[in-house]
Design a protein around this motif. Structure first.
Motif, PDB file in Angstrom:
ATOM      1  N   GLU A   1     -53.675 133.447  38.714  1.00  0.00           N
ATOM      2  CA  GLU A   1     -54.568 133.885  39.785  1.00  0.00           C
ATOM      3  C   GLU A   1     -56.028 133.797  39.349  1.00  0.00           C
TER       4      GLU A   1
ATOM      5  N   ASN B   1     -55.358 126.043  40.197  1.00  0.00           N
ATOM      6  CA  ASN B   1     -55.063 126.921  41.328  1.00  0.00           C
ATOM      7  C   ASN B   1     -53.837 126.388  42.072  1.00  0.00           C
ATOM      8  N   HIS B   2     -53.435 127.074  43.123  1.00  0.00           N
ATOM      9  CA  HIS B   2     -52.220 126.698  43.848  1.00  0.00           C
ATOM     10  C   HIS B   2     -52.286 125.271  44.381  1.00  0.00           C
ATOM     11  N   GLU B   3     -53.439 124.892  44.888  1.00  0.00           N
ATOM     12  CA  GLU B   3     -53.567 123.555  45.466  1.00  0.00           C
ATOM     13  C   GLU B   3     -53.490 122.467  44.398  1.00  0.00           C
ATOM     14  N   GLU B   4     -53.954 122.772  43.201  1.00  0.00           N
ATOM     15  CA  GLU B   4     -53.978 121.769  42.135  1.00  0.00           C
ATOM     16  C   GLU B   4     -52.651 121.640  41.399  1.00  0.00           C
TER      17      GLU B   4
ATOM     18  N   LEU C   1     -49.348 121.461  42.157  1.00  0.00           N
ATOM     19  CA  LEU C   1     -48.313 120.490  42.534  1.00  0.00           C
ATOM     20  C   LEU C   1     -48.613 119.069  42.046  1.00  0.00           C
TER      21      LEU C   1
ATOM     22  N   LYS D   1     -50.972 118.120  39.797  1.00  0.00           N
ATOM     23  CA  LYS D   1     -51.390 118.042  38.393  1.00  0.00           C
ATOM     24  C   LYS D   1     -50.263 118.323  37.413  1.00  0.00           C
TER      25      LYS D   1
ATOM     26  N   ILE E   1     -46.665 131.713  48.676  1.00  0.00           N
ATOM     27  CA  ILE E   1     -46.398 130.285  48.504  1.00  0.00           C
ATOM     28  C   ILE E   1     -45.026 130.020  49.094  1.00  0.00           C
TER      29      ILE E   1
ATOM     30  N   TYR F   1     -43.036 124.466  49.004  1.00  0.00           N
ATOM     31  CA  TYR F   1     -43.888 124.273  47.831  1.00  0.00           C
ATOM     32  C   TYR F   1     -43.062 124.489  46.562  1.00  0.00           C
TER      33      TYR F   1
END
Length: 241
Positions: free
Chosen positions: A127, A142-145, A147, A149, A185, A189
């Motif tokens: 977080e 972060n959450h968006e990165e 998956l 990365k 999430i 995902y």
């Protein structure tokens, strides 16, 4: 295979800071309710003289460092440490006070005291943005990165990571929840994350998964996510709640 079998009526049990209710092993996977047992799992799977990369996916950084090295110095010897011995390790922080050496917040840096080579390069998906002078942290995701990365980092051809170093993958299911214990999430995902991880299994040495039910709003919520993950990873993990 159960290393520590789940007790009856586990839904009434708590993990808290230093209580482990169960530990399950399948191949390179270890599933537990309390992340403190990850350190014991690494001791079983990792070579003491080999360097690895470390990927931490967790709502929390788990980077407390409180117990003195003398309290578990014999770990670095060739002596085999049983799970019960590991869980029983204690030290005295104050007069007339005992504390467990390993807990859910300190197990990474406690292990790093003896085996810093196990944490050659570190990626944290938490977080908060993580920094620590004891670890070489390459990136905070972060959450968006995460998956896209995770594929980039687990790929052994990644120019940012030295070739042929395998990964320790450390996942806490509370990553998928917020401080109010609401799932933030979605399942799709989570499924895609596990599919992405499965693509690079040959580059991973060990995967430790913690349910952390107290941070997910209860056993039923964390176990449901655990089943999604273990089903995709290809093994049958069952708890009787």
């Amino acid at each position: 295979m159960w290393i520590k079998e789940s007790p009856e009526n586990i839904s009434a049990k708590k993990s808290g800071r230093d209580v482990l209710n169960f530990l399950y092993n399948h191949d390179i996977f270890y599933v537990m309710d309390n992340h403190l047992a990850a350190a014991w799992c690494w001791l079983q799977k990792l070579d003491k003289d080999t360097s690895y990369n470390f990927f931490h996916i967790d709502q929390h950084e788990d980077l407390w460092c409180n117990a003195p090295v003398e309290s578990y110095s014999y770990i670095k010897s060739n002596q085999y440490l049983t799970l019960d011995e590991f869980l029983s390790l204690e030290y005295v922080p104050f007069i007339n006070c005992k504390d467990k050496v390993f807990n859910y917040g300190n197990y990474i840096l406690q292990t790093n005291k003896f085996y810093p080579n196990w944490f050659e390069n570190c990626i944290f998906a938490c977080e908060d943005h993580i920094t620590n002078e004891n670890l070489n942290i390459l990136d905070n995701l972060n959450h968006e990165e995460l998956l896209p990365k995770i594929i980039e980092f687990l790929n052994s051809n990644n120019p940012r990571i030295e070739l042929h170093k395998k990964w320790i993958l450390n996942i806490d299911i509370d990553y998928f929840f917020d401080d109010n214990k609401n799932q933030i999430i979605d399942d799709e995902y989570i499924k895609q994350l596990c599919i992405n991880i499965s693509t690079f299994m040959s580059n991973i040495e060990v995967i430790t998964i913690s349910l952390s039910p107290e941070y997910c709003g209860g056993w039923d919520k964390s176990y449901r996510i655990a089943k999604i993950m273990t089903d995709i990873f290809g093994f049958n993990f069952e708890l009787q709640l």
